[in-house]
Design a protein around this motif. Sequence first.
Motif, mmCIF file in Angstrom:
data_model
loop_
_atom_site.group_PDB
_atom_site.id
_atom_site.type_symbol
_atom_site.label_atom_id
_atom_site.label_comp_id
_atom_site.label_asym_id
_atom_site.label_seq_id
_atom_site.Cartn_x
_atom_site.Cartn_y
_atom_site.Cartn_z
ATOM 1 N N SER A 56 99.806 -28.550 49.397
ATOM 2 C CA SER A 56 100.003 -27.813 50.647
ATOM 3 C C SER A 56 100.951 -26.629 50.464
ATOM 4 O O SER A 56 100.853 -25.633 51.180
ATOM 5 N N THR B 174 102.887 -36.819 58.861
ATOM 6 C CA THR B 174 101.533 -37.376 58.838
ATOM 7 C C THR B 174 101.452 -38.662 59.648
ATOM 8 O O THR B 174 100.553 -38.831 60.483
ATOM 9 N N GLN C 168 101.920 -38.027 63.462
ATOM 10 C CA GLN C 168 100.754 -37.394 64.090
ATOM 11 C C GLN C 168 99.614 -38.389 64.292
ATOM 12 O O GLN C 168 98.948 -38.378 65.317
ATOM 13 N N ASP D 161 92.490 -34.578 51.088
ATOM 14 C CA ASP D 161 92.180 -33.552 52.080
ATOM 15 C C ASP D 161 91.236 -34.136 53.126
ATOM 16 O O ASP D 161 90.508 -35.094 52.863
ATOM 17 N N TYR E 42 87.635 -31.457 59.119
ATOM 18 C CA TYR E 42 87.129 -31.694 60.457
ATOM 19 C C TYR E 42 85.875 -30.862 60.666
ATOM 20 O O TYR E 42 85.807 -29.705 60.304
ATOM 21 N N SER F 75 89.268 -27.301 56.311
ATOM 22 C CA SER F 75 90.131 -28.039 55.404
ATOM 23 C C SER F 75 91.548 -28.094 55.955
ATOM 24 O O SER F 75 92.190 -27.065 56.163
ATOM 25 N N GLN F 76 92.029 -29.308 56.190
ATOM 26 C CA GLN F 76 93.401 -29.476 56.653
ATOM 27 C C GLN F 76 94.378 -28.944 55.606
ATOM 28 O O GLN F 76 95.393 -28.338 55.936
ATOM 29 N N ILE G 248 94.613 -25.093 55.783
ATOM 30 C CA ILE G 248 95.370 -24.653 56.961
ATOM 31 C C ILE G 248 96.864 -24.837 56.723
ATOM 32 O O ILE G 248 97.672 -23.947 57.003
ATOM 33 N N ARG G 249 97.222 -25.999 56.183
ATOM 34 C CA ARG G 249 98.636 -26.255 55.935
ATOM 35 C C ARG G 249 99.190 -25.340 54.848
ATOM 36 O O ARG G 249 100.329 -24.891 54.943
#
Length: 197
Positions: free
Chosen positions: A71, A95, A98, A155, A158, A163-164, A167-168
């Motif tokens: 990340s 993580t 959330q 990873d 969605y 890709s999370q 984005i991070r």
Amino acid sequence: MGIVMAAGATISPGQAMAQAADPAISTVRALNDGLLSIMRAGKAAGPKGRAATIGPVIDRAYDLPLMTRLSIGSGWTTIKPADQAALTAAFRRMTVSQYAANFDDFSGQTFTLDPKVEARGGDRLVRTTLNDPKGETVAIAYRLRNSGGTWKIIDVFYRNSISQLAIRRADFARIVQNKGARALVDHLNALSVKSGG
């Protein structure tokens, strides 16, 4: 509830055999079972109760140290070991909090695993679908990598495209570059607090 995923879908015997045969699917199934558990615990358990339950599940399913490093990107190698450890701990806290915030109730959702596992170089991609009783379906895919003989998630995509990790990386790398590692630790901790962790 924010983005919602659940487990417990009905599958055919053939699908069950295929899923049981692939350890990458087993990792995702265990995560889904844990998520379903905290969803059923619901608001009565509170954010901290759900976090305490899902935390060990997240630790087993995700390669959190690798995800933290990926990340941040190339800047990771310039960060002091003590700050790397602080970042990994803050990333885990964020993580878990959330997940605890997003999976806070259950209203009949199911989570279906695709028995076909896709190879991505040395990684594997496990595709899933969220089925909501209200009619919405959301495609989600997990990318897993072998870590010490165990397949762990690195990873999440969605709708199979966002890709999370990407984005991070855009957010975290900028913070490290402009303000330093400690500023990112503070940022991650703030996200945890915002989620109720």
